[in-house]
Design a protein around this motif. Structure first.
Motif, PDB file in Angstrom:
ATOM      1  N   LYS A   1      17.039  68.808   0.853  1.00 11.74           N
ATOM      2  CA  LYS A   1      16.480  70.092   0.411  1.00 11.74           C
ATOM      3  C   LYS A   1      16.928  71.231   1.318  1.00 11.74           C
ATOM      4  O   LYS A   1      17.050  72.379   0.872  1.00 11.74           O
ATOM      5  N   ALA A   2      17.174  70.892   2.600  1.00  9.33           N
ATOM      6  CA  ALA A   2      17.652  71.902   3.548  1.00  9.33           C
ATOM      7  C   ALA A   2      19.170  72.036   3.522  1.00  9.33           C
ATOM      8  O   ALA A   2      19.738  72.814   4.298  1.00  9.33           O
ATOM      9  N   GLY A   3      19.822  71.281   2.646  1.00 11.44           N
ATOM     10  CA  GLY A   3      21.274  71.359   2.531  1.00 11.44           C
ATOM     11  C   GLY A   3      22.018  70.623   3.626  1.00 11.44           C
ATOM     12  O   GLY A   3      23.174  70.942   3.932  1.00 11.44           O
ATOM     13  N   ILE A   4      21.373  69.616   4.215  1.00 11.23           N
ATOM     14  CA  ILE A   4      21.965  68.883   5.334  1.00 11.23           C
ATOM     15  C   ILE A   4      22.352  67.481   4.874  1.00 11.23           C
ATOM     16  O   ILE A   4      21.518  66.735   4.356  1.00 11.23           O
ATOM     17  N   ALA A   5      23.611  67.125   5.061  1.00 10.03           N
ATOM     18  CA  ALA A   5      24.093  65.792   4.711  1.00 10.03           C
ATOM     19  C   ALA A   5      23.674  64.793   5.778  1.00 10.03           C
ATOM     20  O   ALA A   5      23.551  65.142   6.958  1.00 10.03           O
ATOM     21  N   VAL A   6      23.459  63.549   5.374  1.00  8.99           N
ATOM     22  CA  VAL A   6      23.058  62.485   6.296  1.00  8.99           C
ATOM     23  C   VAL A   6      23.951  61.271   6.092  1.00  8.99           C
ATOM     24  O   VAL A   6      24.251  60.886   4.951  1.00  8.99           O
ATOM     25  N   SER A   7      24.381  60.667   7.200  1.00 12.12           N
ATOM     26  CA  SER A   7      25.180  59.445   7.129  1.00 12.12           C
ATOM     27  C   SER A   7      24.640  58.438   8.132  1.00 12.12           C
ATOM     28  O   SER A   7      23.828  58.773   8.997  1.00 12.12           O
ATOM     29  N   ASN A   8      25.104  57.203   8.011  1.00 10.86           N
ATOM     30  CA  ASN A   8      24.740  56.162   8.981  1.00 10.86           C
ATOM     31  C   ASN A   8      25.969  55.330   9.313  1.00 10.86           C
ATOM     32  O   ASN A   8      27.100  55.702   8.954  1.00 10.86           O
ATOM     33  N   THR A   9      25.761  54.217  10.026  1.00  9.06           N
ATOM     34  CA  THR A   9      26.901  53.402  10.467  1.00  9.06           C
ATOM     35  C   THR A   9      26.716  51.939  10.047  1.00  9.06           C
ATOM     36  O   THR A   9      26.476  51.071  10.879  1.00  9.06           O
ATOM     37  N   PRO A  10      26.828  51.648   8.745  1.00 10.59           N
ATOM     38  CA  PRO A  10      26.708  50.266   8.299  1.00 10.59           C
ATOM     39  C   PRO A  10      27.968  49.464   8.615  1.00 10.59           C
ATOM     40  O   PRO A  10      28.915  49.981   9.215  1.00 10.59           O
ATOM     41  N   ASP A  11      27.974  48.202   8.214  1.00 11.06           N
ATOM     42  CA  ASP A  11      29.128  47.300   8.332  1.00 11.06           C
ATOM     43  C   ASP A  11      29.479  46.946   9.780  1.00 11.06           C
ATOM     44  O   ASP A  11      29.513  45.767  10.135  1.00 11.06           O
ATOM     45  N   VAL A  12      29.737  47.952  10.626  1.00 14.83           N
ATOM     46  CA  VAL A  12      30.176  47.639  11.982  1.00 14.83           C
ATOM     47  C   VAL A  12      29.086  46.969  12.805  1.00 14.83           C
ATOM     48  O   VAL A  12      29.375  46.354  13.833  1.00 14.83           O
ATOM     49  N   VAL A  13      27.833  47.081  12.375  1.00 11.39           N
ATOM     50  CA  VAL A  13      26.735  46.491  13.150  1.00 11.39           C
ATOM     51  C   VAL A  13      26.365  45.096  12.666  1.00 11.39           C
ATOM     52  O   VAL A  13      25.575  44.398  13.310  1.00 11.39           O
ATOM     53  N   THR A  14      26.924  44.660  11.546  1.00  8.33           N
ATOM     54  CA  THR A  14      26.439  43.451  10.870  1.00  8.33           C
ATOM     55  C   THR A  14      26.535  42.211  11.733  1.00  8.33           C
ATOM     56  O   THR A  14      25.537  41.499  11.960  1.00  8.33           O
ATOM     57  N   ASP A  15      27.713  41.900  12.220  1.00  5.07           N
ATOM     58  CA  ASP A  15      27.908  40.645  12.956  1.00  5.07           C
ATOM     59  C   ASP A  15      27.165  40.637  14.282  1.00  5.07           C
ATOM     60  O   ASP A  15      26.564  39.627  14.664  1.00  5.07           O
ATOM     61  N   ALA A  16      27.191  41.757  14.985  1.00  2.00           N
ATOM     62  CA  ALA A  16      26.501  41.807  16.280  1.00  2.00           C
ATOM     63  C   ALA A  16      25.000  41.598  16.111  1.00  2.00           C
ATOM     64  O   ALA A  16      24.362  40.878  16.893  1.00  2.00           O
ATOM     65  N   THR A  17      24.421  42.215  15.091  1.00  5.56           N
ATOM     66  CA  THR A  17      22.990  42.063  14.857  1.00  5.56           C
ATOM     67  C   THR A  17      22.667  40.638  14.424  1.00  5.56           C
ATOM     68  O   THR A  17      21.658  40.064  14.856  1.00  5.56           O
ATOM     69  N   ALA A  18      23.506  40.073  13.578  1.00  4.69           N
ATOM     70  CA  ALA A  18      23.299  38.687  13.153  1.00  4.69           C
ATOM     71  C   ALA A  18      23.388  37.731  14.346  1.00  4.69           C
ATOM     72  O   ALA A  18      22.633  36.746  14.424  1.00  4.69           O
ATOM     73  N   ASP A  19      24.285  38.019  15.272  1.00  4.24           N
ATOM     74  CA  ASP A  19      24.398  37.171  16.471  1.00  4.24           C
ATOM     75  C   ASP A  19      23.101  37.180  17.270  1.00  4.24           C
ATOM     76  O   ASP A  19      22.668  36.139  17.800  1.00  4.24           O
ATOM     77  N   ILE A  20      22.471  38.345  17.375  1.00  5.36           N
ATOM     78  CA  ILE A  20      21.191  38.422  18.080  1.00  5.36           C
ATOM     79  C   ILE A  20      20.118  37.644  17.316  1.00  5.36           C
ATOM     80  O   ILE A  20      19.230  37.024  17.916  1.00  5.36           O
ATOM     81  N   GLY A  21      20.196  37.653  15.997  1.00  4.05           N
ATOM     82  CA  GLY A  21      19.279  36.839  15.208  1.00  4.05           C
ATOM     83  C   GLY A  21      19.393  35.365  15.566  1.00  4.05           C
ATOM     84  O   GLY A  21      18.380  34.673  15.761  1.00  4.05           O
ATOM     85  N   LEU A  22      20.617  34.885  15.672  1.00  9.26           N
ATOM     86  CA  LEU A  22      20.824  33.483  16.062  1.00  9.26           C
ATOM     87  C   LEU A  22      20.390  33.234  17.500  1.00  9.26           C
ATOM     88  O   LEU A  22      19.834  32.182  17.828  1.00  9.26           O
ATOM     89  N   THR A  23      20.639  34.221  18.370  1.00  9.52           N
ATOM     90  CA  THR A  23      20.184  34.102  19.761  1.00  9.52           C
ATOM     91  C   THR A  23      18.670  33.893  19.804  1.00  9.52           C
ATOM     92  O   THR A  23      18.168  33.024  20.530  1.00  9.52           O
TER      93      THR A  23
END
Length: 315
Positions: free
Chosen positions: A87-109
């Protein structure tokens, strides 16, 4: 030259890229922006690279805004009110994909550490309280062949499930609000209660935010086996921490492994007091290569906005 605010210190490789193109301010603190600070940043900067803990809720967008893009560092963006930003005209992005394996590794840890009591064992050795090996000493839960239940079968959920299935011969079940097909053996169940009751180990990988706040509650823990192990690598607010503490203290479930908490960096004393709980300081993506890739992805979205192109990872 446009003004860019980076709300936490990023790896040097990212800062070099940012400084080469923008007038950069970097906040040298681990504490997130308050609502007032977020509102001021939206007024004073052309672009902001925020992350978890920065309070870009709806109230931050009520004043004057100069900012055109919030390029979030991290896949989770529940700290940003995306509708208010739009509504304020501000675009938003995130950083998917690159975090997948590292986060999954912590899940296994956390699965391995909680099941095999490695945190407790290390504390025993470091305190010089280990009395020696014995057939019944430090008995934990054997992981291979156990049934794992995944709550939320997105990218990270699938990465955890693949590791469990292919690495530890674990049957996989999962609960997902929508129908989800995966390319490995796994069974989707209809209800959360069915998943919690059928599995030996539960891993939560859903996004944070209002829709999932306290998704895992007292009823969910009541459905688990008394031998069940609970792991959270999602967001802290997904779990009712009081209900989890009660389930652990009463022996309703056997143990928990947690990388995230509802009010980080505050961790309830009750968790620290229990030996059957493994606690990590939000290590999901904490590998240099991963953090550099996250930073570059966030900067790529800012550069795309600056050049008038669509954001590659718009949310």
């Amino acid at each position: 030259m446009k003004k860019l605010l980076i709300t936490r210190v990023l790896p040097d490789a990212n800062l070099d890229v940012a400084h080469a193109r923008y007038d950069v301010t970097v906040r040298d603190t681990a504490v997130g922006l308050t609502v007032a600070e977020a509102a001021a940043a939206l007024r004073d900067y052309d672009a902001i690279l925020p992350t978890l803990g920065d309070q870009f809720g709806a109230e931050a967008f009520t004043g004057e805004t100069r900012c055109g893009v919030l390029a979030n560092f991290g896949v989770g963006y529940n700290h940003i009110d995306v509708d208010a930003a739009a509504k304020a005209g501000i675009a938003v992005s995130n950083t998917p994909d690159v975090v997948t394996d590292a986060t999954a590794d912590i899940g296994l840890t956390l699965i391995l550490s909680t099941c095999r009591r490695t945190g407790e064992g290390e504390r025993l050795v470091r305190a010089d309280r280990w009395g020696g090996w014995g057939p019944t000493a430090m008995l934990g839960t054997h992981v291979t062949g156990k049934t794992v239940g995944i709550v939320g079968m997105g990218r990270i959920g699938q990465a955890v499930a693949r590791r469990c299935h292919f690495g530890f011969e674990m049957p996989v079940k999962y609960f997902n609000r929508s129908q989800k097909k995966v390319d490995f053996p796994a069974e989707q169940v209809d209800t959360m209660a069915e998943l919690m009751g059928a599995c030996d180990i539960i891993v939560v990988t859903v996004p944070g935010g209002a829709a999932n706040t306290h998704l895992i509650n007292a009823d969910a823990f009541a459905a688990m086996k008394p031998t069940g192990i609970f792991v959270n690598i999602a967001r802290g607010d997904v779990v009712d921490e009081d209900a989890l503490i009660a389930a652990l203290q009463s022996g309703q479930i056997a143990g928990a492994g947690l990388d995230v908490f509802a009010k980080e960096p505050i961790v309830p004393d009750a968790f620290r007091a229990m030996e059957n709980v493994v606690l990590l300081p939000h290590l999901g993506t904490a590998a240099l290569e991963v953090r550099v890739a996250m930073g570059q992805m966030a900067l790529d979205n800012i550069i795309a906005w600056d050049e008038g192109r669509p954001l590659p990872q718009a949310v």
